[in-house]
Design a protein around this motif. Sequence first.
Motif, PDB file in Angstrom:
ATOM      1  N   UNK A  66       0.789  -1.223   0.000  1.00 38.27           N
ATOM      2  CA  UNK A  66       0.000   0.000   0.000  1.00 38.27           C
ATOM      3  C   UNK A  66       0.828   1.282   0.000  1.00 38.27           C
ATOM      4  N   UNK A  67       2.127   1.152   0.187  1.00 36.05           N
ATOM      5  CA  UNK A  67       2.929   2.369   0.119  1.00 36.05           C
ATOM      6  C   UNK A  67       3.552   2.557  -1.249  1.00 36.05           C
ATOM      7  N   UNK A  68       3.296   1.602  -2.139  1.00 30.11           N
ATOM      8  CA  UNK A  68       3.835   1.743  -3.489  1.00 30.11           C
ATOM      9  C   UNK A  68       3.137   2.891  -4.208  1.00 30.11           C
ATOM     10  N   UNK A  69       3.815   3.367  -5.272  1.00 29.94           N
ATOM     11  CA  UNK A  69       3.277   4.548  -5.960  1.00 29.94           C
ATOM     12  C   UNK A  69       1.972   4.249  -6.681  1.00 29.94           C
ATOM     13  N   UNK A  70       1.864   3.054  -7.226  1.00 25.73           N
ATOM     14  CA  UNK A  70       0.693   2.745  -8.046  1.00 25.73           C
ATOM     15  C   UNK A  70      -0.515   2.378  -7.214  1.00 25.73           C
ATOM     16  N   UNK A  71      -0.380   2.366  -5.922  1.00 28.24           N
ATOM     17  CA  UNK A  71      -1.485   1.877  -5.107  1.00 28.24           C
ATOM     18  C   UNK A  71      -2.636   2.880  -5.022  1.00 28.24           C
ATOM     19  N   UNK A  72      -3.835   2.364  -5.160  1.00 28.30           N
ATOM     20  CA  UNK A  72      -5.011   3.184  -4.883  1.00 28.30           C
ATOM     21  C   UNK A  72      -6.081   2.252  -4.327  1.00 28.30           C
ATOM     22  N   UNK A  73      -6.875   2.713  -3.408  1.00 31.08           N
ATOM     23  CA  UNK A  73      -7.870   1.803  -2.827  1.00 31.08           C
ATOM     24  C   UNK A  73      -8.846   1.254  -3.850  1.00 31.08           C
ATOM     25  N   UNK A  74      -8.976   1.938  -4.992  1.00 29.70           N
ATOM     26  CA  UNK A  74      -9.912   1.428  -5.999  1.00 29.70           C
ATOM     27  C   UNK A  74      -9.437   0.127  -6.600  1.00 29.70           C
ATOM     28  N   UNK A  75      -8.168  -0.215  -6.345  1.00 30.81           N
ATOM     29  CA  UNK A  75      -7.692  -1.520  -6.802  1.00 30.81           C
ATOM     30  C   UNK A  75      -8.464  -2.639  -6.116  1.00 30.81           C
ATOM     31  N   UNK A  76      -8.927  -2.368  -4.900  1.00 32.14           N
ATOM     32  CA  UNK A  76      -9.744  -3.382  -4.229  1.00 32.14           C
ATOM     33  C   UNK A  76     -10.996  -3.679  -5.054  1.00 32.14           C
ATOM     34  N   UNK A  77     -11.590  -2.619  -5.566  1.00 35.10           N
ATOM     35  CA  UNK A  77     -12.782  -2.801  -6.395  1.00 35.10           C
ATOM     36  C   UNK A  77     -12.439  -3.663  -7.602  1.00 35.10           C
ATOM     37  N   UNK A  78     -11.274  -3.345  -8.214  1.00 34.85           N
ATOM     38  CA  UNK A  78     -10.851  -4.123  -9.378  1.00 34.85           C
ATOM     39  C   UNK A  78     -10.713  -5.587  -8.994  1.00 34.85           C
ATOM     40  N   UNK A  79     -10.146  -5.840  -7.813  1.00 31.05           N
ATOM     41  CA  UNK A  79      -9.975  -7.220  -7.359  1.00 31.05           C
ATOM     42  C   UNK A  79     -11.329  -7.903  -7.250  1.00 31.05           C
ATOM     43  N   UNK A  80     -12.306  -7.191  -6.686  1.00 34.95           N
ATOM     44  CA  UNK A  80     -13.634  -7.776  -6.516  1.00 34.95           C
ATOM     45  C   UNK A  80     -14.261  -8.126  -7.851  1.00 34.95           C
ATOM     46  N   UNK A  81     -14.181  -7.176  -8.788  1.00 36.64           N
ATOM     47  CA  UNK A  81     -14.779  -7.438 -10.090  1.00 36.64           C
ATOM     48  C   UNK A  81     -14.031  -8.565 -10.785  1.00 36.64           C
TER      49      UNK A  81
END
Lengths: 418, 181
Positions: A369-384
């Motif tokens: 989560x400290x990486x530059x590309x991280x965004x919480x919306x990635x969780x949504x992507x994971x879910x989909x």
Amino acid sequence: MLPQFIVSVITILVVIHVILLSCSYLIFLERKVAAWTQDRIGPNRTNFSFGLLPFKGKHFGLGQALADGIKLFFKEDYTPPQVDRVLFILAPIIVVIPALLSWAVIPWGGYYLFDQAFTVPAWLPLLGGVVVSPTIVNVTAAPINIGVVYILAIGSTAVYGVVVGGYASNNKYSFLGGLRATAQMLSYEIPMALCVLVVILTSHGALGADQFVHQQANGVWNIFYQPLLAIIFFACVLAECNRAPFDLAEAEQELVGGYHTEYSSMKWALFFLGEYIHMITGAGFFTLLFLGGWDLPIIQEPLIGGLGLVLLKFIVFASKILVLLFVMMWIRWTLPRFRFDQLMRLAWRALIPLALLILLASGFLVFKQHAKWFSPWLYTAVNIGAIVLAAVIGPFLPQGPPMNRKVGLAGSRFSPVV
Amino acid sequence: MPIADEDLIVITPTAIKRSESTFLPEVFMGLGTTFKHMLGSVARGKRNKAMEYPEERREDIPVEEGGLYKPNYRGVHRLNRDEDGRVKCVACFMCQTACPAHCIHIEGAASPWDDREKYPIKFDLDELRCIYCGMCEEACPVDAIELTPIYDIVGLTRQEMIFDKEKLLAVYDKTIEAKPM
Ligand code: SF4
Ligand code: SF4
């Protein structure tokens, strides 16, 4: 400590009364929702006169809820002779109490600020004369910092009531209902706990109920980050409180009434009440984890405030619960009941792998989560991604034995042997 | 006896589509359907065909909208009167014979009038046993017994629901306007 104690007691009193009273109106709402779904009108005549009092008019049938309650009180409380008396009486109690206990940690109204010191009136026993100094308190019954674990733990004890009721009734249908309930609850505990685990992970290890609300109040509600997870969790909540389409334990069509076949009058009503309290608990838990608790959407409300703010937050919380309850009823009158093998298949072959997958992927994201590309919306992507993956590889997974097989018993009409 | 192979109809269920196999889209579609019904029936919307019975009755709405068609509705019986107000029945027992529920009991007697031989001194019809099939009406050679559009009869005892001649004639007086002979 003392201010918290006072607020806790007041919260308990208010919440218990408000919710238990509203339970009877939930039954009314349920009947209305059922009617509307089936293109009917629903109860709309009973007023508050009950044939005795001088009230005129129809009052939208609001008297129906009270009438139902009165009816249950005056019904004969019959205890069949063959039952295990102690357990038989104990079972409804075991159903209701854990459900009520879970409310203890739900942060109904955020925080309350005692801004002036005051003295407790001297005539009160125990506390009389003690000075209360200004401080901030949690508007909840028990502000413990492992609230979520507590709800999970207490919630899972609810099955005992059902099992004990089924066993004590000494009746095959009840027993089958109890057995079904056991297997169902055990199976659905797992995906439920996994869902909670994912939310704990993504909320930076929060465990206290109020911490979840904080985080969502400051950011986006978890349901937008974890849509699939929310659905899985909701399904588990439905299964935990024995709601259709997971109400196999009381399937009227097959099991007469399941575990409460032998119960009558108020004992039966307690089971019924237990179901509704469970629904409220489940909806509260869902609100807590995914819908931001007392957080109002869009508007940024202050975190700490006086009585007005606490009331507002309570109302917001309660309305979210109410919406969820409506959704539960809506689902009940939409979906048919699962068959038992389908129920098990759903838990073990769909919900648990999906939840595990999301747990794994979310864990990886939290790690990065400290990486530059991280965004919480990635969780949504994971879910989909998880649901798409399930649809793609689902058909290639090994199937179970074919369903609805006709087993040719030797000597029967269907026997190949003649 | 084993079932012959040619008598068996084997139905293979249609294969589940990919999207269906994940349940979710179908569940949401189902929820959509019920929600449509909910919206359509809240506050007696256009989908809601339920009626608030004692105040709204099927007699009062047009037949095309599901109303009750009075001329051939089969409700409570009546015994018709002739032009002189006498009971029209000639005690031929046709209806009693035709009745599949055996709920008509007639006692005939020599008629005091000279235009017919017999008339019923007793005519009991058990409305609780009756299945409202209308066979009695079909069988009657003089159109003396008829079924009326009245369907909401109540009684506190079984005895009350056995309609005798007087009661059946009274039904005639009541319904002759609504359903002429
Ligand atoms: S309506 Fe049918 S059942 Fe009733 S009295 Fe006439 S013949 Fe008998
Ligand atoms: S068939 Fe008609 S005329 Fe004959 S007994 Fe019955 S009601 Fe009377």
